[in-house]
Scaffold this motif. Structure first.
Motif, mmCIF file in Angstrom:
data_model
loop_
_atom_site.group_PDB
_atom_site.id
_atom_site.type_symbol
_atom_site.label_atom_id
_atom_site.label_comp_id
_atom_site.label_asym_id
_atom_site.label_seq_id
_atom_site.Cartn_x
_atom_site.Cartn_y
_atom_site.Cartn_z
ATOM 1 N N MET A 124 25.557 37.222 48.409
ATOM 2 C CA MET A 124 25.543 38.248 47.371
ATOM 3 C C MET A 124 26.903 38.387 46.692
ATOM 4 O O MET A 124 26.975 38.626 45.480
ATOM 5 N N LEU A 125 27.980 38.233 47.461
ATOM 6 C CA LEU A 125 29.312 38.261 46.849
ATOM 7 C C LEU A 125 29.467 37.144 45.822
ATOM 8 O O LEU A 125 30.005 37.349 44.720
ATOM 9 N N LEU A 126 28.997 35.940 46.177
ATOM 10 C CA LEU A 126 29.081 34.810 45.249
ATOM 11 C C LEU A 126 28.252 35.063 43.993
ATOM 12 O O LEU A 126 28.713 34.822 42.870
ATOM 13 N N LEU A 127 27.026 35.549 44.174
ATOM 14 C CA LEU A 127 26.164 35.802 43.021
ATOM 15 C C LEU A 127 26.766 36.857 42.101
ATOM 16 O O LEU A 127 26.740 36.710 40.869
ATOM 17 N N ASP A 128 27.301 37.916 42.682
ATOM 18 C CA ASP A 128 27.944 38.954 41.867
ATOM 19 C C ASP A 128 29.109 38.373 41.076
ATOM 20 O O ASP A 128 29.292 38.673 39.890
ATOM 21 N N THR A 132 29.781 37.345 36.425
ATOM 22 C CA THR A 132 30.833 37.769 35.501
ATOM 23 C C THR A 132 31.323 36.626 34.623
ATOM 24 O O THR A 132 32.174 36.836 33.757
ATOM 25 N N GLY A 133 30.817 35.407 34.874
ATOM 26 C CA GLY A 133 31.183 34.266 34.046
ATOM 27 C C GLY A 133 32.579 33.747 34.231
ATOM 28 O O GLY A 133 33.270 33.458 33.248
ATOM 29 N N PRO A 134 33.046 33.599 35.499
ATOM 30 C CA PRO A 134 34.389 33.046 35.694
ATOM 31 C C PRO A 134 34.439 31.586 35.272
ATOM 32 O O PRO A 134 33.404 30.940 35.072
ATOM 33 N N ALA A 135 35.642 31.064 35.152
ATOM 34 C CA ALA A 135 35.829 29.678 34.719
ATOM 35 C C ALA A 135 35.046 28.727 35.617
ATOM 36 O O ALA A 135 35.052 28.867 36.838
ATOM 37 N N GLY A 136 34.368 27.774 34.982
ATOM 38 C CA GLY A 136 33.623 26.775 35.724
ATOM 39 C C GLY A 136 32.170 27.104 35.937
ATOM 40 O O GLY A 136 31.371 26.224 36.281
ATOM 41 N N VAL A 137 31.792 28.364 35.755
ATOM 42 C CA VAL A 137 30.397 28.770 35.931
ATOM 43 C C VAL A 137 29.688 28.697 34.583
ATOM 44 O O VAL A 137 30.175 29.249 33.598
ATOM 45 N N PRO A 138 28.548 28.007 34.502
ATOM 46 C CA PRO A 138 27.826 27.921 33.226
ATOM 47 C C PRO A 138 27.536 29.302 32.645
ATOM 48 O O PRO A 138 27.164 30.227 33.375
ATOM 49 N N ALA A 139 27.709 29.450 31.349
ATOM 50 C CA ALA A 139 27.482 30.741 30.692
ATOM 51 C C ALA A 139 26.033 31.183 30.883
ATOM 52 O O ALA A 139 25.102 30.386 30.755
ATOM 53 N N GLY A 140 25.866 32.456 31.204
ATOM 54 C CA GLY A 140 24.526 33.004 31.354
ATOM 55 C C GLY A 140 23.746 32.433 32.517
ATOM 56 O O GLY A 140 22.507 32.451 32.504
ATOM 57 N N LEU A 141 24.444 31.940 33.538
ATOM 58 C CA LEU A 141 23.767 31.273 34.657
ATOM 59 C C LEU A 141 22.738 32.172 35.333
ATOM 60 O O LEU A 141 21.588 31.786 35.519
ATOM 61 N N LEU A 142 23.150 33.373 35.718
ATOM 62 C CA LEU A 142 22.238 34.270 36.433
ATOM 63 C C LEU A 142 21.063 34.679 35.566
ATOM 64 O O LEU A 142 19.931 34.807 36.046
ATOM 65 N N ALA A 163 18.161 40.444 40.367
ATOM 66 C CA ALA A 163 18.237 41.480 39.336
ATOM 67 C C ALA A 163 19.526 42.283 39.473
ATOM 68 O O ALA A 163 20.194 42.595 38.470
ATOM 69 N N LEU A 164 19.906 42.607 40.704
ATOM 70 C CA LEU A 164 21.143 43.361 40.923
ATOM 71 C C LEU A 164 22.374 42.502 40.645
ATOM 72 O O LEU A 164 23.365 42.976 40.080
ATOM 73 N N ALA A 165 22.305 41.222 41.044
ATOM 74 C CA ALA A 165 23.451 40.336 40.839
ATOM 75 C C ALA A 165 23.742 40.126 39.362
ATOM 76 O O ALA A 165 24.902 39.934 38.971
ATOM 77 N N ARG A 166 22.712 40.138 38.532
ATOM 78 C CA ARG A 166 22.936 39.987 37.082
ATOM 79 C C ARG A 166 23.799 41.118 36.534
ATOM 80 O O ARG A 166 24.433 40.980 35.495
ATOM 81 N N LYS A 167 23.831 42.241 37.257
ATOM 82 C CA LYS A 167 24.669 43.374 36.875
ATOM 83 C C LYS A 167 25.920 43.453 37.747
ATOM 84 O O LYS A 167 26.679 44.418 37.645
ATOM 85 N N GLY A 168 26.106 42.442 38.615
ATOM 86 C CA GLY A 168 27.253 42.442 39.515
ATOM 87 C C GLY A 168 27.172 43.492 40.592
ATOM 88 O O GLY A 168 28.192 43.946 41.122
ATOM 89 N N ARG A 169 25.927 43.863 41.000
ATOM 90 C CA ARG A 169 25.765 44.987 41.926
ATOM 91 C C ARG A 169 24.980 44.645 43.181
ATOM 92 O O ARG A 169 24.557 45.550 43.897
#
Length: 218
Positions: A124-128, A132-142, A163-169
């Motif tokens: 869950m930490l990784l998904l959150d 947020t779109g850090p460097a290296g992660v495809p845009a809009g991945l979640l 659903a929660l991870a898309r909000k970072g929660r």
């Protein structure tokens, strides 16, 4: 034989109360310092029930957050197990993925130092973080991640976790997820949500899921 993939939709979780010898004393030792920070100790003056319950709720939430936040060696061991689970799901070896998850218990042992809380918390930490779109992660991945076709162990929890991870929660909502789905379902669901996201990442980048898992889960 257990398998991550199911032949029919997963039934709703039946939240069972399991008794473990010494659990109450063990948990009290863990949350007592957190309650003390709220001004509540065994020696403090009695307080009204609503105030006590609110303080207890905050202490338990902080206790669960710490329990589901592996650090140091525990994080490295949890990451290795999750890499294996994700690679197994990607390869269609879902029975092996299930065996890996079934090896997880509530407490670390010599045979299996990773706990269900370690694995679920790290996933869950990784998904959150990826949301947020850090460097290296495809845009809009979640936003573009969906669970693999078919029926799966933990799919109800996985749906909520995504659903929660898309909000970072997702990670901060672990207590609510446990109450709603139960601990085992949350562990299965977190692993499934992580595998689905890695599969989406691999498809977006034309990379194997095993390579994505190896390079990003840690």
């Amino acid at each position: 034989m257990t398998d991550m993939r199911l032949d029919a939709p997963e039934p709703p979780a039946l939240i069972a109360i399991q008794q473990r010898t010494g659990l109450a004393d063990e948990m009290w030792r863990e949350i007592a310092p957190l309650l003390a920070e709220e001004g509540i100790t065994e020696d403090s003056d009695p307080t009204d029930l609503p105030t006590l319950q609110a303080a207890l709720d905050r202490a338990v939430a902080r206790y669960n957050a710490a329990l589901f936040t592996p650090t140091g060696k525990a994080r490295g061991q949890a990451a290795e197990l999750l890499r294996q689970v994700v690679a197994s799901v990607a390869a269609g070896e879902t029975a092996h993925a299930a065996r890996l998850l079934d090896s997880l218990g509530p407490d670390p042992t010599d045979a299996q130092p990773v706990t269900g809380a370690h694995a679920a918390g790290l996933a869950m930490l990784l998904l959150d973080n990826w949301s947020t779109g850090p460097a290296g992660v495809p845009a809009g991945l979640l936003a573009r991640t969906a669970l693999p076709a078919g029926h799966w162990r933990g799919e109800r929890a996985a749906t909520d976790i995504l659903a929660l991870a898309r909000k970072g929660r997702a990670h901060r909502s672990v207590q609510k997820l446990i109450v709603q789905h139960g601990g085992h379902h949350v562990t299965d669901g977190a692993a499934l949500a992580l595998a689905a996201t890695v599969l989406a990442w691999a498809e977006r980048t034309g990379t194997s899921a095993a390579d994505v898992a190896q390079n990003t889960i840690g």
